[in-house]
Design an enzyme around this catalytic site. Structure first.
Site, PDB file in Angstrom:
ATOM      1  N   PRO A  92      -0.353  18.168  43.769  1.00  0.00           N
ATOM      2  CG  PRO A  92      -2.595  18.452  44.389  1.00  0.00           C
ATOM      3  CD  PRO A  92      -1.574  18.859  43.353  1.00  0.00           C
ATOM      4  CB  ALA A  94       2.069  14.356  41.795  1.00  0.00           C
ATOM      5  N   GLY A  95       4.021  12.690  44.266  1.00  0.00           N
ATOM      6  CA  GLY A  95       5.392  12.252  44.526  1.00  0.00           C
ATOM      7  C   GLY A  95       6.414  13.367  44.407  1.00  0.00           C
ATOM      8  CG  LEU A  96       6.217  16.097  41.728  1.00  0.00           C
ATOM      9  CD1 LEU A  96       5.712  17.133  40.734  1.00  0.00           C
ATOM     10  CD2 LEU A  96       7.536  15.491  41.231  1.00  0.00           C
ATOM     11  N   GLY A  97       6.632  15.908  46.611  1.00  0.00           N
ATOM     12  CA  GLY A  97       6.901  16.500  47.924  1.00  0.00           C
ATOM     13  C   GLY A  97       6.063  17.731  48.212  1.00  0.00           C
ATOM     14  CB  SER A  99       2.073  17.179  51.979  1.00  0.00           C
ATOM     15  OG  SER A  99       2.935  16.103  52.208  1.00  0.00           O
ATOM     16  CB  ALA A 100       7.535  17.523  52.526  1.00  0.00           C
ATOM     17  CG  ASP A 142       8.733  13.504  50.902  1.00  0.00           C
ATOM     18  OD1 ASP A 142       9.658  12.868  50.374  1.00  0.00           O
ATOM     19  OD2 ASP A 142       7.539  13.382  50.557  1.00  0.00           O
TER      20      ASP A 142
HETATM   21  O1  PMV Z   1       5.575  11.728  49.451  1.00  0.00           O
HETATM   22  P1  PMV Z   1       6.039  10.948  48.260  1.00  0.00           P
HETATM   23  O2  PMV Z   1       4.946  10.317  47.488  1.00  0.00           O
HETATM   24  O3  PMV Z   1       7.033  11.692  47.470  1.00  0.00           O
HETATM   25  O4  PMV Z   1       6.820   9.656  48.837  1.00  0.00           O
HETATM   26  C1  PMV Z   1       7.872   9.786  49.717  1.00  0.00           C
HETATM   27  C2  PMV Z   1       8.729   8.585  49.672  1.00  0.00           C
HETATM   28  C3  PMV Z   1       8.269   7.355  50.415  1.00  0.00           C
HETATM   29  O5  PMV Z   1       9.482   6.622  50.613  1.00  0.00           O
HETATM   30  C4  PMV Z   1       7.322   6.514  49.589  1.00  0.00           C
HETATM   31  C5  PMV Z   1       7.622   7.658  51.749  1.00  0.00           C
HETATM   32  C6  PMV Z   1       8.557   8.233  52.801  1.00  0.00           C
HETATM   33  O6  PMV Z   1       8.046   8.719  53.824  1.00  0.00           O
HETATM   34  O7  PMV Z   1       9.772   8.160  52.644  1.00  0.00           O
END
Ligand code: PMV
Length: 314
Positions: A92, A94-97, A99-100, A142
């Site tokens: 979580p 960490a930029g790996l999506g 929550s999406a 995401d």
């Molecule tokens: O949710 P993350 O941390 O993978 O970031 C998504 C990418 C961003 O451009 C930072 C946010 C977005 O809504 O596009």
């Protein structure tokens, strides 16, 4: 017993994070990790329930998770009382999506419970109700990639986003390393928005540079030019540092990856911590080992041209 199941995939953003919130296109690829959800009908009165591992919420409890769940129940027009159990193998924040992928999996499970099987565009758009609670101003990239997988060129637009599948000309091997620091995408997105207000010209120049990188990277991906793509990733990291979303740990992971032979490395997602991706030729192991020697966790992800095409066709 009536039940519905759904899945959403995790992702990395190859190029274009942050700028994508402001209408610049971005490129993302799905990875072999994600989230699964199972929805069942509940007897009796009371609020609907959600459990993600040992994290749980009720639709009326007022917590962030409870509110996000309530938003999905409403976005999927789920009127009966349900229980959704979800799990994920994504880190979580960490930029790996993460929550999406969860939002998409839960959306699909709720729709499946009512016998509805929708295409990725409408699933992604419903799942945005969940992302909006956690992220404030999500670009939608995401949920688009979580619902569709493969490789996507994505641009936020008035009305519906532009979502195009990209055919990859050669297998991509990525090493994905974790800084060990969870970061809030919402905080990072707000920080870039503030910087844009304070220094509009500087940020606009960075966004124009990122757009050029994204368009060139799409061509490199289609041509199977992984060496060229690696260079573009390095430039992307420089521009993201200029937007103040990089950290010392991110720079260290990128440097270690390049020293271990990576073709290019950059943060992926919101930054401020989270993960770094490194593009490699051959095995990801030398990069993952270099990170491990300095105490950073990492894993490999491969994207096959064929799998990207098949998933994109869904
Ligand atoms: O949710 P993350 O941390 O993978 O970031 C998504 C990418 C961003 O451009 C930072 C946010 C977005 O809504 O596009």
């Amino acid at each position: 017993m009536a039940e519905g199941e759904g899945r959403g995939v995790g992702k990395v953003i190859l190029l274009g994070e942050h700028a994508v919130v402001h209408g610049v296109p971005a490129l993302a690829v799905g990875i072999d990790r994600g989230a699964d959800a199972r929805a069942t009908l509940l007897e009796g009165d009371g609020p609907s329930e959600l459990a993600i591992g040992d994290w749980s919420a009720r639709a009326d409890d007022g917590t962030e998770l409870g509110q996000a769940f309530a938003a999905l129940l409403s976005a999927t027009q789920t009127e009966k009382r349900v229980r959704v159990a979800a799990r994920t193998d994504l880190l979580p924040s960490a930029g790996l999506g993460c929550s999406a992928a969860l939002g998409v999996a839960i959306t699909r499970s709720l729709l499946a419970l009512r016998g509805i099987d929708e295409g990725p565009a409408s699933v992604a758009s419903r799942a945005l109700a969940w992302e909006a609670i956690f992220h404030g101003n999500p670009s939608g990239i995401d949920t688009a990639i979580a619902a569709r997988g493969g490789c996507l060129f994505y641009q936020r637009r008035e009305g519906a986003p532009l979502v195009e599948g990209v055919t990859i000309g050669a297998k991509l091997t990525l090493a994905i390393g974790y800084t060990g620091i969870p970061a809030s995408t919402r905080t990072m997105v707000e920080a870039v928005a503030r910087l844009r207000e304070q220094k509009p010209e500087m940020v606009q120049k960075a966004f124009s540079g990122i757009e050029a990188l994204v368009r060139n990277a799409r061509l490199a991906l289609e041509a199977g030019d992984v060496v060229g793509l690696g260079r573009l990733l390095d430039f992307g990291q420089m521009l993201l540092s200029g937007l103040l979303v990089s950290t010392e740990e991110i720079e260290t992971l990128c440097r270690l990856a390049r020293e271990a032979g990576a073709l290019g490395a950059k943060l992926t997602g919101g930054g401020g911590g989270g993960c770094v991706l490194a593009l490699v030729e051959g095995s990801a192991e030398p990069v993952i080992e270099a990170w491990a020697r300095e105490g950073f966790e990492g894993f490999a992800a491969t994207i096959e041209p064929e799998s990207a095409r098949q998933k994109e066709a869904r």
